[in-house]
Design an enzyme around this catalytic site. Structure first.
Site, PDB file in Angstrom:
ATOM      1  CB  ILE A  23      29.356  51.583  45.063  1.00  0.00           C
ATOM      2  CG1 ILE A  23      29.343  53.003  44.469  1.00  0.00           C
ATOM      3  CG2 ILE A  23      28.616  51.541  46.401  1.00  0.00           C
ATOM      4  CD1 ILE A  23      30.076  54.036  45.296  1.00  0.00           C
ATOM      5  CG  ASP A  58      28.874  44.946  41.509  1.00  0.00           C
ATOM      6  OD1 ASP A  58      28.446  45.798  42.302  1.00  0.00           O
ATOM      7  OD2 ASP A  58      29.413  45.236  40.424  1.00  0.00           O
ATOM      8  CG  MET A  61      32.579  53.772  38.252  1.00  0.00           C
ATOM      9  SD  MET A  61      34.165  52.956  38.631  1.00  0.00           S
ATOM     10  CE  MET A  61      35.284  54.362  38.646  1.00  0.00           C
ATOM     11  CD  GLU A  62      32.641  53.883  33.016  1.00  0.00           C
ATOM     12  OE1 GLU A  62      33.657  53.668  33.678  1.00  0.00           O
ATOM     13  OE2 GLU A  62      31.642  53.114  33.005  1.00  0.00           O
ATOM     14  N   GLY A 100      26.494  48.105  39.153  1.00  0.00           N
ATOM     15  CA  GLY A 100      26.077  47.532  40.423  1.00  0.00           C
ATOM     16  C   GLY A 100      24.580  47.700  40.597  1.00  0.00           C
ATOM     17  CD  GLU A 159      32.014  47.609  30.658  1.00  0.00           C
ATOM     18  OE1 GLU A 159      31.626  47.470  31.829  1.00  0.00           O
ATOM     19  OE2 GLU A 159      32.398  48.707  30.203  1.00  0.00           O
TER      20      GLU A 159
END
Length: 234
Positions: free
Chosen positions: A153, A198, A174-175, A78, A12
């Site tokens: 997830i 995803d 997640m951040e 996601g 990233e």
């Protein structure tokens, strides 16, 4: 003051880091920071590591040591909103925690006590992203709510729980929420740009591995255009 860019994973930040001129690398408490010029604009890039605690620690070090004018969080996510496809980019209007529950004491679901329930992205940064959207026909960009938790997830049950608690959610990752929370505490404007890797379902892990590179490239392209536009507007 530099513009700060935060990504959790090597994939990233790699493209952005490789575009830096006059690069200077700094390590603080095992967090890697990369200063330099991105399209002639002063920036500092942080590779934060995955998860909420890593993101919070890294962002705190970043804001305290480098004093950036604003923060852009980039990377993958996601997709939750109907119609989102791999490679599409979501620009945050607001960010929330999806795994915090102190509702027994009267707080909103996702609200950390003493903190706002939602962290609103900076209007100027959102407007800049909108201006960039008009120039990026090859990448589909949408706005919306991004939610954060310390889990990848990959099942329908947890996806449905998130959708129940946050019906307007566009993407999950997640951040972003701890980054936004630290920016709130430091009074530094932020925006999150996340490319879809995803669909946060049973196939998510396979999709993530396959499409992370595409998502990272699209998000990096978006960030580079936002940085260029911010510099041109000053």
């Amino acid at each position: 003051m530099p513009i700060a860019i935060i990504g959790a994973m090597e994939e990233e930040v790699n493209l952005l880091r490789n575009e830096l001129s006059e690069r200077k690398d700094t390590v603080i408490a095992n967090y890697h920071f990369y200063e330099g010029l991105l399209n002639s604009v002063p920036v500092v890039i942080l590779k934060s590591g995955i998860g909420k605690v890593n993101a919070a620690i890294g962002t705190t070090l970043l804001l305290d040591h480098f004093k950036p004018s604003s923060v852009i969080n980039t990377g993958s996510a996601g997709g939750f909103r109907a119609g989102l496809k791999v490679g599409d980019v979501v620009v945050s209007t607001e960010v929330r925690h999806h795994d915090v529950d102190v509702t027994a004491f009267g707080y909103e679901y996702g609200q950390v006590p003493g903190m706002p329930a939602a962290y609103t992205a900076d209007p100027k940064l959102i407007a800049t992203a909108e201006a960039v959207i008009e120039r990026m026909d090859a990448i589909r960009v949408v706005h919306g709510l991004i939610v954060t938790g310390d889990s990848f997830i990959h099942d329908t049950e947890r996806s449905n729980l998130i959708k129940t608690n946050f019906p307007d959610v566009a993407a999950v990752e997640m951040e972003a929420a701890p980054i936004a929370q630290v920016c709130h505490q430091f009074d530094v404007p932020f925006v999150v740009t996340r490319s879809i890797s995803d669909s946060a379902d049973e196939e998510a892990s396979l999709s993530f591995d396959e499409f992370l590179e595409i998502a990272s490239i699209n998000s990096a392209k978006m960030v580079m255009e936002v940085v260029r536009t911010l510099a041109d507007s000053e």
